[in-house]
Design an enzyme around this catalytic site. Structure first.
Site, PDB file in Angstrom:
ATOM      1  N   ASP A 173       0.848  -1.190   0.000  1.00 51.16           N
ATOM      2  CA  ASP A 173       0.000   0.000   0.000  1.00 51.16           C
ATOM      3  C   ASP A 173       0.883   1.240   0.000  1.00 51.16           C
ATOM      4  O   ASP A 173       1.803   1.350   0.810  1.00 51.16           O
ATOM      5  CB  ASP A 173      -0.898  -0.023   1.246  1.00 51.16           C
ATOM      6  CG  ASP A 173      -1.951   1.065   1.193  1.00 51.16           C
ATOM      7  OD1 ASP A 173      -2.263   1.557   0.083  1.00 51.16           O
ATOM      8  OD2 ASP A 173      -2.477   1.444   2.265  1.00 51.16           O
ATOM      9  N   GLN A 204      -1.708   2.574  15.622  1.00 44.62           N
ATOM     10  CA  GLN A 204      -0.710   3.031  14.644  1.00 44.62           C
ATOM     11  C   GLN A 204       0.251   4.040  15.261  1.00 44.62           C
ATOM     12  O   GLN A 204       1.462   3.980  15.073  1.00 44.62           O
ATOM     13  CB  GLN A 204      -1.433   3.650  13.438  1.00 44.62           C
ATOM     14  CG  GLN A 204      -0.511   4.093  12.298  1.00 44.62           C
ATOM     15  CD  GLN A 204      -1.287   4.678  11.121  1.00 44.62           C
ATOM     16  OE1 GLN A 204      -2.514   4.709  11.123  1.00 44.62           O
ATOM     17  NE2 GLN A 204      -0.580   5.147  10.115  1.00 44.62           N
ATOM     18  N   GLU A 208      -9.188   4.361  -1.104  1.00 42.83           N
ATOM     19  CA  GLU A 208      -8.061   4.087  -1.994  1.00 42.83           C
ATOM     20  C   GLU A 208      -8.527   3.350  -3.245  1.00 42.83           C
ATOM     21  O   GLU A 208      -9.613   2.777  -3.287  1.00 42.83           O
ATOM     22  CB  GLU A 208      -7.020   3.195  -1.277  1.00 42.83           C
ATOM     23  CG  GLU A 208      -6.560   3.752   0.059  1.00 42.83           C
ATOM     24  CD  GLU A 208      -5.336   3.056   0.633  1.00 42.83           C
ATOM     25  OE1 GLU A 208      -4.696   2.286  -0.098  1.00 42.83           O
ATOM     26  OE2 GLU A 208      -5.047   3.294   1.818  1.00 42.83           O
ATOM     27  N   LYS A 262      -3.061  -1.993  10.816  1.00 41.37           N
ATOM     28  CA  LYS A 262      -3.670  -2.106   9.495  1.00 41.37           C
ATOM     29  C   LYS A 262      -3.974  -3.542   9.098  1.00 41.37           C
ATOM     30  O   LYS A 262      -4.817  -3.770   8.240  1.00 41.37           O
ATOM     31  CB  LYS A 262      -2.723  -1.514   8.452  1.00 41.37           C
ATOM     32  CG  LYS A 262      -2.336  -0.061   8.762  1.00 41.37           C
ATOM     33  CD  LYS A 262      -2.619   0.806   7.620  1.00 41.37           C
ATOM     34  CE  LYS A 262      -2.240   2.253   7.839  1.00 41.37           C
ATOM     35  NZ  LYS A 262      -3.079   3.115   7.010  1.00 41.37           N
ATOM     36  N   GLU A 281      -7.725  12.716   8.883  1.00 36.34           N
ATOM     37  CA  GLU A 281      -7.573  14.045   8.290  1.00 36.34           C
ATOM     38  C   GLU A 281      -8.832  14.887   8.476  1.00 36.34           C
ATOM     39  O   GLU A 281      -8.754  16.064   8.805  1.00 36.34           O
ATOM     40  CB  GLU A 281      -7.278  13.929   6.798  1.00 36.34           C
ATOM     41  CG  GLU A 281      -5.908  13.423   6.459  1.00 36.34           C
ATOM     42  CD  GLU A 281      -5.802  13.145   4.974  1.00 36.34           C
ATOM     43  OE1 GLU A 281      -5.576  14.090   4.209  1.00 36.34           O
ATOM     44  OE2 GLU A 281      -5.960  11.984   4.572  1.00 36.34           O
ATOM     45  N   GLU A 330      -9.631   4.135   5.009  1.00 33.90           N
ATOM     46  CA  GLU A 330      -8.847   4.894   4.033  1.00 33.90           C
ATOM     47  C   GLU A 330      -9.415   4.627   2.651  1.00 33.90           C
ATOM     48  O   GLU A 330      -9.535   3.469   2.233  1.00 33.90           O
ATOM     49  CB  GLU A 330      -7.354   4.532   4.114  1.00 33.90           C
ATOM     50  CG  GLU A 330      -6.717   5.022   5.411  1.00 33.90           C
ATOM     51  CD  GLU A 330      -5.197   4.885   5.454  1.00 33.90           C
ATOM     52  OE1 GLU A 330      -4.639   4.110   4.663  1.00 33.90           O
ATOM     53  OE2 GLU A 330      -4.585   5.562   6.310  1.00 33.90           O
ATOM     54  N   THR A 335      -8.525  -5.545   5.415  1.00 26.21           N
ATOM     55  CA  THR A 335      -8.566  -4.600   4.297  1.00 26.21           C
ATOM     56  C   THR A 335      -9.666  -5.084   3.356  1.00 26.21           C
ATOM     57  O   THR A 335      -9.736  -6.275   3.058  1.00 26.21           O
ATOM     58  CB  THR A 335      -7.216  -4.564   3.556  1.00 26.21           C
ATOM     59  OG1 THR A 335      -6.173  -4.294   4.501  1.00 26.21           O
ATOM     60  CG2 THR A 335      -7.202  -3.495   2.474  1.00 26.21           C
ATOM     61  N   ASP A 351      -8.526   0.576   3.279  1.00 26.80           N
ATOM     62  CA  ASP A 351      -7.452   0.171   4.190  1.00 26.80           C
ATOM     63  C   ASP A 351      -7.847   0.582   5.612  1.00 26.80           C
ATOM     64  O   ASP A 351      -7.408   1.603   6.131  1.00 26.80           O
ATOM     65  CB  ASP A 351      -6.161   0.867   3.732  1.00 26.80           C
ATOM     66  CG  ASP A 351      -4.968   0.555   4.602  1.00 26.80           C
ATOM     67  OD1 ASP A 351      -4.975  -0.483   5.280  1.00 26.80           O
ATOM     68  OD2 ASP A 351      -4.021   1.367   4.607  1.00 26.80           O
ATOM     69  N   HIS A 383      -2.455  13.904   1.420  1.00 26.76           N
ATOM     70  CA  HIS A 383      -2.626  12.972   2.540  1.00 26.76           C
ATOM     71  C   HIS A 383      -1.347  12.908   3.372  1.00 26.76           C
ATOM     72  O   HIS A 383      -1.382  12.991   4.601  1.00 26.76           O
ATOM     73  CB  HIS A 383      -3.009  11.595   2.013  1.00 26.76           C
ATOM     74  CG  HIS A 383      -3.047  10.526   3.066  1.00 26.76           C
ATOM     75  ND1 HIS A 383      -4.022  10.492   4.052  1.00 26.76           N
ATOM     76  CD2 HIS A 383      -2.223   9.478   3.319  1.00 26.76           C
ATOM     77  CE1 HIS A 383      -3.798   9.446   4.848  1.00 26.76           C
ATOM     78  NE2 HIS A 383      -2.710   8.825   4.431  1.00 26.76           N
ATOM     79  N   ARG A 415      -5.989   4.067  14.411  1.00 25.86           N
ATOM     80  CA  ARG A 415      -5.012   5.157  14.540  1.00 25.86           C
ATOM     81  C   ARG A 415      -4.294   5.166  15.882  1.00 25.86           C
ATOM     82  O   ARG A 415      -3.135   5.591  15.972  1.00 25.86           O
ATOM     83  CB  ARG A 415      -5.703   6.506  14.329  1.00 25.86           C
ATOM     84  CG  ARG A 415      -6.409   6.649  12.998  1.00 25.86           C
ATOM     85  CD  ARG A 415      -5.443   6.517  11.845  1.00 25.86           C
ATOM     86  NE  ARG A 415      -6.125   6.747  10.563  1.00 25.86           N
ATOM     87  CZ  ARG A 415      -5.593   6.459   9.387  1.00 25.86           C
ATOM     88  NH1 ARG A 415      -4.392   5.931   9.306  1.00 25.86           N
ATOM     89  NH2 ARG A 415      -6.272   6.688   8.279  1.00 25.86           N
TER      90      ARG A 415
HETATM   91 MN    MN Z   1      -3.538   3.027   3.256  1.00 27.43          MN
END
Ligand code: MN
Length: 433
Positions: free
Chosen positions: A131, A243, A204, A256, A377, A202, A260, A236, A138, A240
């Site tokens: 990924d 992470q 994507e 993660k 974000e 996420e 997915t 994804d 971003h 957080r």
């Molecule tokens: Mn990602």
């Protein structure tokens, strides 16, 4: 330029399939995305979406309607063998399916299956998954939250950053996501092991690979797109809080790998040909690229004008009959790195790709408000909560929230095509807290 057009792209082309000629639909005859499906109680099969139906490719092969090389691979339960044949075979499959489904061909309803009558599966058996981090917006927004003084690390404009994902936990759209447990640490006191309280998505797109390269034989940028069979939606899912504690120095790991989600449809590069655009221009003060990441063709046509969108529907919104709330919309054309650059970089050390490998783009965010492709974000790491139409607030995903990703292409003079959707609802953790 990568815009190779033929009769299959003609905007005037129509299909005999009921519901395939709706100008707002995702699956007109100009799209023909590939996917895998299963009727209740049967084994998996390969199909092509056409309107609200699927063209059953094993049935087509059985009726002698595909060429011999295609007929031997479309009876498999996944797309891997089709992908292994490479893009010329995908182009032949597109041409043969287009001819079968065109309005001037005899109607063959016995070759169709209603999408709503089947389970849509992962499009391929993915052996390896990586990924990227290809949106500079971003990367800058996230960098600012994690490192306010130093948002964009010095390597960002020199190489397409990525991490190796976990293929075993890739799931089909519609599979619920169970809130993961993990280590988190607020910085005050010791870490704790607990359910993630900062679950995120996420938005994507990902490239499915075929035919692949031999170990030790890098794929040059000029032939990187020969390795990209097509694109599909990718979510994804990311924890957080886990992470933030684990990511240094080796990058994301358990934050993660719990799950997915992949959209069901592989939209081929042939279908996307009318929507090719130049790669995002690099700024005048950006550092020059090393030669293996730069060529004129990629600069001139390495981008894709694909609109991507994420929406959320909480359990309370669904109970109240409310429609999903759009969280973001952005254009894939704004990515700082092209998919071809991701492929060239990933193989530049001699690493081999295999048919069905997945290379995802990373979160797709744009420069304007409402174009950020994740809650990290959109909420400034939870400090500015989102307001839902019910009055509920979100700093992160709550149990019962359903996330839906969509993507589509529209251009004057061409038929609109879409990627369908990639959905997942958040389930409470199944372990005692
Ligand atoms: Mn990602």
């Amino acid at each position: 330029m990568n815009m190779r057009l033929d009769a299959t792209h003609a905007p005037t082309l129509r299909s005999w399939v009921t519901g395939a000629n709706d100008p707002g639909g995702d699956f007109p005859i100009q799209n023909l995305p590939l996917g895998c499906f299963r009727r209740p109680g049967e084994s998996a099969r390969i199909g092509i979406a056409i309107g609200p139906h699927l063209l059953d490719l094993a049935a087509c092969a059985g009726a002698g309607l595909l060429d011999d090389a295609l007929a031997t691979v479309v009876t498999a339960p996944t797309l891997n063998a089709v992908l292994a044949l490479g893009r010329p075979a995908l182009s032949r499959l597109r041409a043969q399916a287009s001819a079968l489904l065109a309005a001037d061909a005899p109607a063959r309803p016995e070759l169709l299956v209603a999408q709503e009558a089947v389970e849509l599966l992962l499009p391929a058996q993915v052996g390896d998954y990586s990924d990227g981090y290809a949106s500079i917006e971003h990367a800058t927004n996230v960098g600012r939250l994690f490192r306010p003084d130093n948002p964009l690390l010095p390597n960002y404009k020199h190489l397409p950053i990525a991490y190796h994902g976990r293929a075993s936990s890739l799931v089909a759209s519609g599979t619920p996501v169970r809130r993961p447990w993990g280590q988190r640490c607020s910085g005050e006191g010791p870490p704790e092991f607990a359910p993630s309280m900062m679950l995120d998505y996420e938005l994507e797109l990902g490239a499915l690979i075929g035919p692949g390269n031999a170990l030790g034989a890098p794929v040059p940028l000029a032939s990187a797109e020969a390795q990209i069979a097509g694109l599909c939606l990718v979510n994804d899912w990311s924890a957080r809080d886990i992470q933030r504690w684990e990511y240094q120095p080796l990058g994301p790991f358990l934050s993660k790998s719990f799950q997915t989600s992949l959209g069901p449809w592989l939209v081929t590069l042939d279908a996307l040909a009318p929507f090719r655009v130049p790669a995002r221009p690099r700024a005048p003060d950006d550092p020059p690229l090393l030669p293996y990441l730069d060529d004129a063709a990629d600069r001139a046509g390495g981008g894709f004008a694909i609109t991507v969108e994420a929406s959320l529907c909480s359990a309370q919104m669904r109970a109240g009959g409310m429609p999903p709330l759009r969280l973001s919309r952005a254009s894939f054309a704004g990515m700082y790195w092209t998919l071809a650059q991701l492929v060239a970089h990933q193989t530049s050390n001699g690493c081999n790709l295999r048919p069905g490998d997945l290379i995802a783009s990373g979160t797709i965010s744009g420069p304007t408000p409402g174009s950020q492709g994740c809650l990290l974000e959109l909420t400034h790491s939870g400090s500015v909560p989102l307001e839902l139409p019910t009055g509920e607030q979100r700093r992160a995903l709550a149990d019962g929230d359903e996330l839906t990703l969509r993507a589509w292409c529209e251009r004057e003079g061409f038929a609109r095509i879409g990627f369908g959707s990639c959905k997942g609802v958040v389930l409470a953790t199944d372990r005692a807290v």
